[in-house]
Write a protein that holds these residues in place. Sequence first.
Motif, PDB file in Angstrom:
ATOM      1  N   GLN B 199       0.806  -1.211   0.000  1.00  0.00           N
ATOM      2  CA  GLN B 199       0.000   0.000   0.000  1.00  0.00           C
ATOM      3  C   GLN B 199       0.846   1.271   0.000  1.00  0.00           C
ATOM      4  N   MET B 200       2.005   1.207   0.553  1.00  0.00           N
ATOM      5  CA  MET B 200       2.813   2.414   0.708  1.00  0.00           C
ATOM      6  C   MET B 200       3.990   2.464  -0.267  1.00  0.00           C
ATOM      7  N   SER B 201       4.634   1.343  -0.466  1.00  0.00           N
ATOM      8  CA  SER B 201       5.939   1.389  -1.130  1.00  0.00           C
ATOM      9  C   SER B 201       5.871   1.115  -2.629  1.00  0.00           C
ATOM     10  N   HIS B 202       4.679   0.804  -3.141  1.00  0.00           N
ATOM     11  CA  HIS B 202       4.552   0.530  -4.574  1.00  0.00           C
ATOM     12  C   HIS B 202       5.285  -0.721  -4.991  1.00  0.00           C
ATOM     13  N   THR B 203       5.668  -1.560  -4.049  1.00  0.00           N
ATOM     14  CA  THR B 203       6.322  -2.803  -4.430  1.00  0.00           C
ATOM     15  C   THR B 203       5.360  -3.956  -4.149  1.00  0.00           C
ATOM     16  N   TYR B 204       5.633  -5.088  -4.740  1.00  0.00           N
ATOM     17  CA  TYR B 204       4.790  -6.236  -4.490  1.00  0.00           C
ATOM     18  C   TYR B 204       5.064  -6.801  -3.105  1.00  0.00           C
ATOM     19  N   ILE B 205       3.993  -7.115  -2.404  1.00  0.00           N
ATOM     20  CA  ILE B 205       4.136  -7.743  -1.096  1.00  0.00           C
ATOM     21  C   ILE B 205       4.731  -9.137  -1.313  1.00  0.00           C
ATOM     22  N   PRO B 206       5.811  -9.461  -0.611  1.00  0.00           N
ATOM     23  CA  PRO B 206       6.427 -10.768  -0.849  1.00  0.00           C
ATOM     24  C   PRO B 206       5.446 -11.893  -0.524  1.00  0.00           C
ATOM     25  N   PRO B 207       5.585 -13.014  -1.214  1.00  0.00           N
ATOM     26  CA  PRO B 207       4.732 -14.147  -0.872  1.00  0.00           C
ATOM     27  C   PRO B 207       4.952 -14.547   0.588  1.00  0.00           C
ATOM     28  N   TRP B 208       3.882 -14.865   1.247  1.00  0.00           N
ATOM     29  CA  TRP B 208       3.965 -15.348   2.638  1.00  0.00           C
ATOM     30  C   TRP B 208       2.756 -16.229   2.850  1.00  0.00           C
ATOM     31  N   PHE B 209       2.982 -17.507   2.920  1.00  0.00           N
ATOM     32  CA  PHE B 209       1.845 -18.408   3.004  1.00  0.00           C
ATOM     33  C   PHE B 209       2.227 -19.660   3.773  1.00  0.00           C
ATOM     34  N   ILE B 210       1.224 -20.396   4.177  1.00  0.00           N
ATOM     35  CA  ILE B 210       1.450 -21.667   4.858  1.00  0.00           C
ATOM     36  C   ILE B 210       1.890 -22.687   3.815  1.00  0.00           C
ATOM     37  N   ASP B 211       3.086 -23.237   3.995  1.00  0.00           N
ATOM     38  CA  ASP B 211       3.541 -24.198   2.988  1.00  0.00           C
ATOM     39  C   ASP B 211       3.420 -25.639   3.473  1.00  0.00           C
ATOM     40  N   GLU B 212       3.207 -25.825   4.774  1.00  0.00           N
ATOM     41  CA  GLU B 212       2.963 -27.191   5.224  1.00  0.00           C
ATOM     42  C   GLU B 212       2.078 -27.197   6.447  1.00  0.00           C
ATOM     43  N   LEU B 213       1.137 -28.105   6.443  1.00  0.00           N
ATOM     44  CA  LEU B 213       0.202 -28.193   7.559  1.00  0.00           C
ATOM     45  C   LEU B 213      -0.176 -29.657   7.744  1.00  0.00           C
ATOM     46  N   ALA B 214      -0.036 -30.150   8.977  1.00  0.00           N
ATOM     47  CA  ALA B 214      -0.346 -31.558   9.235  1.00  0.00           C
ATOM     48  C   ALA B 214      -1.387 -31.676  10.331  1.00  0.00           C
ATOM     49  N   ILE B 215      -2.339 -32.556  10.126  1.00  0.00           N
ATOM     50  CA  ILE B 215      -3.370 -32.832  11.132  1.00  0.00           C
ATOM     51  C   ILE B 215      -3.240 -34.301  11.534  1.00  0.00           C
ATOM     52  N   HIS B 216      -3.034 -34.519  12.828  1.00  0.00           N
ATOM     53  CA  HIS B 216      -2.959 -35.886  13.350  1.00  0.00           C
ATOM     54  C   HIS B 216      -4.121 -36.137  14.289  1.00  0.00           C
ATOM     55  N   GLN B 217      -4.626 -37.382  14.317  1.00  0.00           N
ATOM     56  CA  GLN B 217      -5.456 -37.782  15.452  1.00  0.00           C
ATOM     57  C   GLN B 217      -4.584 -38.696  16.296  1.00  0.00           C
ATOM     58  N   GLY B 218      -4.307 -38.260  17.529  1.00  0.00           N
ATOM     59  CA  GLY B 218      -3.286 -38.949  18.306  1.00  0.00           C
ATOM     60  C   GLY B 218      -1.969 -38.872  17.553  1.00  0.00           C
ATOM     61  N   ASP B 219      -1.340 -40.048  17.335  1.00  0.00           N
ATOM     62  CA  ASP B 219      -0.065 -40.066  16.621  1.00  0.00           C
ATOM     63  C   ASP B 219      -0.228 -40.333  15.129  1.00  0.00           C
ATOM     64  N   ASP B 220      -1.425 -40.674  14.715  1.00  0.00           N
ATOM     65  CA  ASP B 220      -1.621 -41.075  13.314  1.00  0.00           C
ATOM     66  C   ASP B 220      -1.903 -39.870  12.429  1.00  0.00           C
ATOM     67  N   LEU B 221      -1.234 -39.850  11.296  1.00  0.00           N
ATOM     68  CA  LEU B 221      -1.465 -38.766  10.337  1.00  0.00           C
ATOM     69  C   LEU B 221      -2.846 -38.901   9.709  1.00  0.00           C
ATOM     70  N   LEU B 222      -3.622 -37.818   9.813  1.00  0.00           N
ATOM     71  CA  LEU B 222      -4.853 -37.754   9.034  1.00  0.00           C
ATOM     72  C   LEU B 222      -4.532 -37.230   7.648  1.00  0.00           C
ATOM     73  N   LEU B 223      -4.030 -36.010   7.640  1.00  0.00           N
ATOM     74  CA  LEU B 223      -3.636 -35.463   6.339  1.00  0.00           C
ATOM     75  C   LEU B 223      -2.572 -34.398   6.513  1.00  0.00           C
ATOM     76  N   LYS B 224      -1.749 -34.296   5.491  1.00  0.00           N
ATOM     77  CA  LYS B 224      -0.703 -33.274   5.464  1.00  0.00           C
ATOM     78  C   LYS B 224      -0.864 -32.495   4.167  1.00  0.00           C
ATOM     79  N   VAL B 225      -0.901 -31.190   4.294  1.00  0.00           N
ATOM     80  CA  VAL B 225      -1.074 -30.330   3.129  1.00  0.00           C
ATOM     81  C   VAL B 225       0.234 -29.634   2.824  1.00  0.00           C
ATOM     82  N   THR B 226       0.673 -29.727   1.588  1.00  0.00           N
ATOM     83  CA  THR B 226       1.775 -28.895   1.127  1.00  0.00           C
ATOM     84  C   THR B 226       1.146 -27.886   0.179  1.00  0.00           C
ATOM     85  N   GLY B 227       1.211 -26.619   0.565  1.00  0.00           N
ATOM     86  CA  GLY B 227       0.385 -25.638  -0.142  1.00  0.00           C
ATOM     87  C   GLY B 227       1.184 -24.549  -0.803  1.00  0.00           C
ATOM     88  N   GLY B 228       0.490 -23.774  -1.597  1.00  0.00           N
ATOM     89  CA  GLY B 228       1.085 -22.637  -2.289  1.00  0.00           C
ATOM     90  C   GLY B 228       0.163 -21.444  -2.230  1.00  0.00           C
TER      91      GLY B 228
END
Lengths: 355, 272
Positions: B199-228
């Motif tokens: 908004q101020m500097s006229h430059t593009y805001i650098p990418p900043w996003f969640i690139d990995e997210l894991a959900i476990h029930q107890g110790d078992d992996l439910l799902l892991k997301v690798t995102g962009g």
Amino acid sequence: MIFNALREKQRKSYIHMTNRPIDSAYQKVDGPRAVQQQKPLPRRCIAGLGNLASLALMAAMALSCSLAEAAPLTITEIAPGVFAHQGQVEPMTLGNRGNIANIGFIVGDKSVAVVDTGGSVAEAQDLLETIRSTTDKPISHVILTHMHPDHIFGSAAFLRPDVAFVGHARLNAAIEARYSYYLEANRPILGEKLVRELSQAHVTLPVADRLDIDLGGRIISLRAWPLAHTDNDLTVLDQKTGVMFTGDLVFTTHTPSIDGSIRGWLKVLDEMARMPVSKIVPGHGAIGAPWPAAMQAEQRYLNVLVDDIKAALAANKTLAETVETAGRSEAGNWLLFDDYNKRNVTTAFAELEWE
Amino acid sequence: MTQAIRLTMAAVLLALTTQLAIAETTTAKDDAWPGLVTDVFQDRKMTADPAIISLEAPYRAEDAAIVPIAINAAPPPGDSRYVARITVLVDNNPSPVAATFEFGPKAGVSHLETRVRVNQYTNIHAVAELSDGTLYVAEKFVKASGGCSAPALKDAAEAAANVGVMKLKQFPPKDGGSTLREAQLMVRHPQNSGMQMDQMSHTYIPPWFIDELAIHQGDDLLLKVTGGISLSEDPNLRFTYIPNGATTFNVTATDTEQKTYKGSWPVQPSGS
């Protein structure tokens, strides 16, 4: 020869425009009009070049003169010294030159304040022409009610060193963040010519909370609001007549669009309802409607959305399911409902699911 | 983020936007997909079989920054394989691979919903990889524009203050006796795409996003997301799963600034 042809074409398009059924529909809901000023105005490419401040503007005007199909603005004096133009209830198109938002001006003893500049420089130049034919007072302020293209795209027509551009303290940042996006989104809609004339509006007099402006024997009171329709909504209240330009904090007829917070918007409406206002110029829909009755339809619609979405969330519905159902009971009450309702539901759902 | 990369992104944005008018009149058939099959899947054979994977998306995206998609994926009944991975691609986005979901062998995630950004008229593909390596694909065409460069709705300060706040919703089984449960994870994150203007500097805001997210029930992996960057602001995942009897959900997310966000919730008994 060419000028005569131009005039003839303009006259025809003017007649066509004032005969539109959509316009006559508004006459019903408008209430009494104090004075009607509905005369076709001379085109700026024929007269008025002497007012121009810069070569750049002249170049821009020369460009827009080629758009001979453009029609002059219909302006109504809704209270003494308070003039408003009612935009078409349509999406922005090349055909309507972005002329979809309500815009206007307030004339004091010393100077004139313009409220919103419309959806293209071509439309704004017609507004400028209308102002020039109404009063000799100089334009001292151009007030922008919020960031959306249909309200700010005409700003280049008013760029002069002695004109203050007034807006919400967050407006510059909001426009800055979106401007290139707005340009590209509107290029296929308005066409290359109209987009090429645009230049980015920039607030020189920011309003963080409240500001009174003296136009000479006439105080107008500006108020900057928290997150509602957008995060940069500003209202303009003429103390002399009680007329308020609400910007897009109020829609009538035209389906409201949420680009901020539905909860915030409802809160702001509650506070606006208590203001000493006689009638309003909403952002879209009938001008001169009585207050606060004029916002009750919008308030009801937003409340229906909240209720429907909260019920859907309580029933564990997904966003995709909710988009199909929420707000449907309001469909018959609004124009352009299918253009906006589902997007409103999407935005409001993403807000309300965190509660 | 180097200046060079920012410039590249600006160039990409410019290139994209100049195509907008053209995109209006063409379909998504001029076609990024064959190239993606090569680049992402090394030209492996894939089969369109709606009994194994199907994709739901609105034909017209109402808000290009929040396009809900739903994927149903499961091996045929009696088949011992499981869905090991689902890749979601928004073909014409600047970064087409929106997310890759990996699943635990016993997770039983057969229905998955999330929200993506759609930058222009595009096909969306979902590709399921079963545990034996076979690929199945589903496709949907979506009309939208500007989802990646569209700015966030609210002010950046508020978004930054809430980064990493999570909410987990657990839904009662839809049909009383089912072994399947359903949950929804929501994470506050601006998911800056790198295509939004500062908004101020006229430059593009650098990418900043969640690139990995894991959900476990107890110790078992439910799902892991690798995102962009194509996953919407405030990433949102709703999914069915098979409970393993564990008493807690554990969520760990990291973003491109190496910040880690964690959450833990007790598993609600079914019927609650």
